[in-house]
Design a protein around this motif. Sequence first.
Motif, PDB file in Angstrom:
ATOM      1  N   ASN A   1      -7.079   6.981 -15.975  1.00 57.34           N
ATOM      2  CA  ASN A   1      -6.405   7.082 -14.682  1.00 57.34           C
ATOM      3  C   ASN A   1      -4.988   7.611 -14.888  1.00 57.34           C
TER       4      ASN A   1
ATOM      5  N   TRP B   1     -11.754   6.102  -9.545  1.00 55.78           N
ATOM      6  CA  TRP B   1     -10.366   5.971  -9.092  1.00 55.78           C
ATOM      7  C   TRP B   1     -10.286   5.746  -7.582  1.00 55.78           C
ATOM      8  N   GLN B   2     -11.149   6.423  -6.824  1.00 55.10           N
ATOM      9  CA  GLN B   2     -11.163   6.211  -5.369  1.00 55.10           C
ATOM     10  C   GLN B   2     -11.551   4.778  -5.035  1.00 55.10           C
TER      11      GLN B   2
ATOM     12  N   VAL C   1      -8.533   2.371  -5.677  1.00 46.02           N
ATOM     13  CA  VAL C   1      -7.525   2.376  -4.608  1.00 46.02           C
ATOM     14  C   VAL C   1      -7.864   1.349  -3.530  1.00 46.02           C
ATOM     15  N   THR C   2      -9.132   0.964  -3.415  1.00 44.39           N
ATOM     16  CA  THR C   2      -9.538  -0.002  -2.384  1.00 44.39           C
ATOM     17  C   THR C   2      -9.389  -1.460  -2.837  1.00 44.39           C
TER      18      THR C   2
ATOM     19  N   VAL D   1      -2.866   4.011  -8.220  1.00 42.31           N
ATOM     20  CA  VAL D   1      -4.304   3.819  -8.420  1.00 42.31           C
ATOM     21  C   VAL D   1      -4.355   2.611  -9.352  1.00 42.31           C
TER      22      VAL D   1
ATOM     23  N   GLU E   1       0.843  -1.197   0.000  1.00 44.51           N
ATOM     24  CA  GLU E   1       0.000   0.000   0.000  1.00 44.51           C
ATOM     25  C   GLU E   1       0.873   1.240   0.000  1.00 44.51           C
TER      26      GLU E   1
END
Length: 167
Positions: free
Chosen positions: A125, A88-89, A92-93, A131, A71
């Motif tokens: 992106n 994109w958020q 990230v997960t 990302v 990470e």
Amino acid sequence: METILIDRFTCEGKGFVVGRIAKGVCYIGTANVAKEELEKFFKGWPLKEEKGSSQEVKTQLMAYFMGKLEEFNFPLALVGTTFQKKVWQKLVTVPYGKTITYSELALQVGYEKGVRAVANAVGRNPIMIVVPCHRVIGKNGRLTGYRGGLAMKVALLQSEGISEYAY
């Protein structure tokens, strides 16, 4: 529009370019296409070379490539439409060593019928690797495009322990 500070470095034998604004990193790409991508993603934004401005990014990318980092923890500045940022958020997960399909991603962002729109957002992106759009695959389990090329996508997945894909 802010000035994007540009730094260049080599990591794992590949040239990378990092762009940063006050809020954080807004671009990571490969050196061979960075000029065109920066113009595409940040049309009209002023650019300024600032050697060494992304040392933390370089350090973390090197650790990632050596399998010592899963990470990233530097600030990101997502620059795009509200919809793109939402996609994109969610990207990230997606955990290290896991993949997600475009359909699953569309469902997670509440746009189940908009798989193509989600795929377009993934393709725009500007912050590769961090990302992790390389973790997105087709519904049939096949690899789809990647702005770093399919060979790079396979290498990234394999470095994360996902070995079912070959190029």
